[in-house]
Motif scaffolding. Structure first.
Motif, mmCIF file in Angstrom:
data_model
loop_
_atom_site.group_PDB
_atom_site.id
_atom_site.type_symbol
_atom_site.label_atom_id
_atom_site.label_comp_id
_atom_site.label_asym_id
_atom_site.label_seq_id
_atom_site.Cartn_x
_atom_site.Cartn_y
_atom_site.Cartn_z
ATOM 1 N N VAL A 204 -4.279 -4.389 9.322
ATOM 2 C CA VAL A 204 -4.522 -3.622 10.553
ATOM 3 C C VAL A 204 -4.805 -2.164 10.218
ATOM 4 O O VAL A 204 -4.116 -1.565 9.386
ATOM 5 C CB VAL A 204 -3.280 -3.674 11.485
ATOM 6 N N LEU A 205 -5.804 -1.615 10.875
ATOM 7 C CA LEU A 205 -6.072 -0.174 10.799
ATOM 8 C C LEU A 205 -5.576 0.422 12.110
ATOM 9 O O LEU A 205 -6.142 0.155 13.171
ATOM 10 C CB LEU A 205 -7.579 0.069 10.639
ATOM 11 N N LEU A 206 -4.496 1.175 12.045
ATOM 12 C CA LEU A 206 -3.879 1.740 13.250
ATOM 13 C C LEU A 206 -4.219 3.218 13.343
ATOM 14 O O LEU A 206 -3.812 4.016 12.499
ATOM 15 C CB LEU A 206 -2.353 1.557 13.192
ATOM 16 N N LYS A 207 -4.965 3.586 14.387
ATOM 17 C CA LYS A 207 -5.348 4.995 14.547
ATOM 18 C C LYS A 207 -4.323 5.728 15.401
ATOM 19 O O LYS A 207 -3.751 5.152 16.332
ATOM 20 C CB LYS A 207 -6.749 5.082 15.159
ATOM 21 N N ARG A 208 -4.127 6.969 15.056
ATOM 22 C CA ARG A 208 -3.151 7.778 15.796
ATOM 23 C C ARG A 208 -3.722 8.187 17.154
ATOM 24 O O ARG A 208 -4.859 8.667 17.236
ATOM 25 C CB ARG A 208 -2.829 9.041 14.974
ATOM 26 N N GLY A 209 -2.951 8.018 18.193
ATOM 27 C CA GLY A 209 -3.369 8.483 19.516
ATOM 28 C C GLY A 209 -3.569 9.991 19.492
ATOM 29 O O GLY A 209 -2.827 10.693 18.805
ATOM 30 N N PHE A 210 -4.532 10.495 20.272
ATOM 31 C CA PHE A 210 -4.810 11.934 20.180
ATOM 32 C C PHE A 210 -3.710 12.799 20.776
ATOM 33 O O PHE A 210 -3.654 13.992 20.527
ATOM 34 C CB PHE A 210 -6.181 12.321 20.749
ATOM 35 N N GLY A 211 -2.802 12.165 21.526
ATOM 36 C CA GLY A 211 -1.659 12.930 22.052
ATOM 37 C C GLY A 211 -0.351 12.435 21.478
ATOM 38 O O GLY A 211 0.717 12.738 22.027
ATOM 39 N N ALA A 212 -0.422 11.687 20.404
ATOM 40 C CA ALA A 212 0.801 11.063 19.871
ATOM 41 C C ALA A 212 1.460 11.933 18.798
ATOM 42 O O ALA A 212 0.775 12.471 17.924
ATOM 43 C CB ALA A 212 0.480 9.690 19.285
ATOM 44 N N LEU A 224 4.031 -3.238 14.801
ATOM 45 C CA LEU A 224 3.252 -4.167 13.958
ATOM 46 C C LEU A 224 4.145 -4.749 12.868
ATOM 47 O O LEU A 224 4.155 -5.962 12.626
ATOM 48 C CB LEU A 224 2.077 -3.424 13.324
ATOM 49 N N LEU A 225 4.925 -3.872 12.221
ATOM 50 C CA LEU A 225 5.793 -4.325 11.128
ATOM 51 C C LEU A 225 6.853 -5.307 11.632
ATOM 52 O O LEU A 225 7.260 -6.217 10.908
ATOM 53 C CB LEU A 225 6.480 -3.117 10.476
ATOM 54 N N SER A 226 7.287 -5.113 12.882
ATOM 55 C CA SER A 226 8.352 -5.971 13.416
ATOM 56 C C SER A 226 7.892 -7.414 13.556
ATOM 57 O O SER A 226 8.702 -8.321 13.711
ATOM 58 C CB SER A 226 8.844 -5.434 14.769
ATOM 59 N N THR A 227 6.572 -7.653 13.496
ATOM 60 C CA THR A 227 6.070 -9.033 13.568
ATOM 61 C C THR A 227 6.081 -9.699 12.188
ATOM 62 O O THR A 227 5.707 -10.856 12.046
ATOM 63 C CB THR A 227 4.610 -9.079 14.088
ATOM 64 N N GLY A 228 6.418 -8.900 11.150
ATOM 65 C CA GLY A 228 6.421 -9.449 9.796
ATOM 66 C C GLY A 228 5.141 -9.117 9.044
ATOM 67 O O GLY A 228 4.993 -9.450 7.867
ATOM 68 N N ASN A 229 4.198 -8.460 9.721
ATOM 69 C CA ASN A 229 2.939 -8.061 9.070
ATOM 70 C C ASN A 229 3.145 -6.689 8.422
ATOM 71 O O ASN A 229 3.426 -5.707 9.109
ATOM 72 C CB ASN A 229 1.834 -8.000 10.135
ATOM 73 N N GLU A 230 3.011 -6.636 7.095
ATOM 74 C CA GLU A 230 3.247 -5.370 6.393
ATOM 75 C C GLU A 230 1.949 -4.640 6.079
ATOM 76 O O GLU A 230 1.970 -3.520 5.572
ATOM 77 C CB GLU A 230 3.954 -5.654 5.058
ATOM 78 N N ASP A 231 0.814 -5.306 6.307
ATOM 79 C CA ASP A 231 -0.459 -4.741 5.869
ATOM 80 C C ASP A 231 -1.070 -3.813 6.916
ATOM 81 O O ASP A 231 -2.051 -4.146 7.583
ATOM 82 C CB ASP A 231 -1.418 -5.866 5.475
ATOM 83 N N ILE A 232 -0.454 -2.665 7.030
ATOM 84 C CA ILE A 232 -0.866 -1.686 8.036
ATOM 85 C C ILE A 232 -1.391 -0.449 7.318
ATOM 86 O O ILE A 232 -0.714 0.093 6.439
ATOM 87 C CB ILE A 232 0.337 -1.207 8.894
#
Ligand code: PEP
Ligand code: MN
Length: 348
Positions: A204-212, A224-232
């Protein structure tokens, strides 16, 4: 765990904190005369305990989460988590280049772009089939037809594909095509989407929200990690500044340097959405790599004036070649490497 309680806390709120702490198995000890610093001990902490205390009205801050480590937090001495998608490698001293148009527009043009970005060392082709646009009247992307074009180009050119999904119902179909799924800035805090994409098991490519804030960004990764997927792979793409007349956003290179320390997950930079200006892509790309980024995602278009979206920030392939040259040189200085091995071509 160490909590800072609010000043002058009403007894009822104090009791609620102490009762909850004891219910979770902690012993409570005040460290100061003003009874604001509360140390919790005696049981191994858990990440959900931290969140529980953050939700209590009497708690001003969790100063030290102790061993209640969240999944995104780099443990002392922990190595980078390396993410691989098609030929791309992110982290562990390797960096990769993702390039392509903002949106998938037509097959012939996409094949031309894919061949040329691959030749410059890009290992993933970017291109949105679903476009998150501010106005409902703007070009929204070609949807499933766009995904089909990406599949065809992937097979013909031998380059991996990263594409954005906004709707949890489209995750499955996008995963049939994509080597990596993008969650865009506008969707960063959409937890149903994060969970659906995480469960799909693709990088997964997770982009930062512009107000985050950085913390909100990392907690989105935590979903994402909580689902067991580490490939972030985390992507800094600029946050809202106060001077949008000059640049579209403000590239937070400080956050990149911080994230490289705070999390084991790879971090890349998007200099295209950060500046919103083609002429600033190259310097911001350099800044990102120098700050420690494990790669770049860059928008390119052979004829920016004709682009359906984000034409102002699209660079030419010749300019991408300069970005790639800079990237190689800067990574080399840093003792890191540029991962450029493409996919096998299915047919040419
Ligand atoms: C994009 O990558 O084209 C995009 C829309 O990016 P962001 O979510 O960062 O705005
Ligand atoms: Mn774009």
């Amino acid at each position: 765990m160490l909590l800072r309680l609010k000043k002058g806390l009403p007894q009822r709120q104090l009791d609620a904190v102490l009762t909850e702490a004891r219910r979770l198995g902690y012993e409570c000890k005040f460290l100061d005369a003003g009874r604001q610093l509360l140390e919790l001990d005696g049981t191994p902490g858990r990440p959900e305990h931290r969140s529980r205390f953050e939700d209590l009205v009497g708690v001003a801050a969790v100063l030290d989460a102790g061993d209640a480590r969240e999944l995104h937090q780099r443990a002392p001495g922990q190595n980078d988590h390396v993410v691989r998608a098609a030929g791309a490698v992110f982290g562990g001293g390797a960096a990769s280049l993702i390039a392509g148009p903002c949106a998938v527009e037509d097959t012939t043009r996409l094949i031309e772009i894919a061949q040329r970005v691959r030749a410059e060392g890009a290992t993933l082709l970017r291109g949105g089939a679903y476009k998150p646009r501010t106005s409902p009247y703007s070009f929204q992307g070609l949807g499933r037809a766009g995904l089909e074009m990406l599949a065809q180009v992937r097979a013909e050119v031998g380059i991996g594909v990263v594409t954005e999904v906004m709707d949890p119902r489209e995750v499955e179909v996008a995963c049939e095509v994509a080597d990596m799924i993008q969650i865009g800035a506008r969707s960063m805090s959409c937890s149903p989407l994060l969970l659906e994409v995480g469960q799909a098991g693709k990088p997964v490519l997770l982009k930062r929200g512009f107000g985050a804030t950085v913390r909100e960004f990392l907690l989105a990764a935590e979903y994402l990690l909580s689902t067991g997927n580490e490939d972030i792979v985390l992507c800094e793409r600029g946050v809202r500044g106060f001077d949008s007349g000059v640049t579209r956003n403000l590239l937070d290179v400080g956050a990149v340097a911080h994230l490289k320390r705070a999390t084991q997950l790879p971090v890349i930079v998007d200099p295209s959405h950060a500046a919103g200006r083609a002429d600033l892509v190259r310097p911001l790309a350099r800044a990102g790599i120098v700050a420690g980024a494990d790669g770049l995602i860059v928008e390119v278009h052979p004829r920016p004036a004709e682009a359906h979206s984000d034409g102002a920030q699209a660079i030419s392939i010749d300019e991408l070649a300069q970005v790639a040259t800079d990237m190689r040189a800067l990574l080399d200085l840093d003792g890191r490497c540029f991962a450029t091995r493409g996919l096998e071509r299915a047919s040419v």
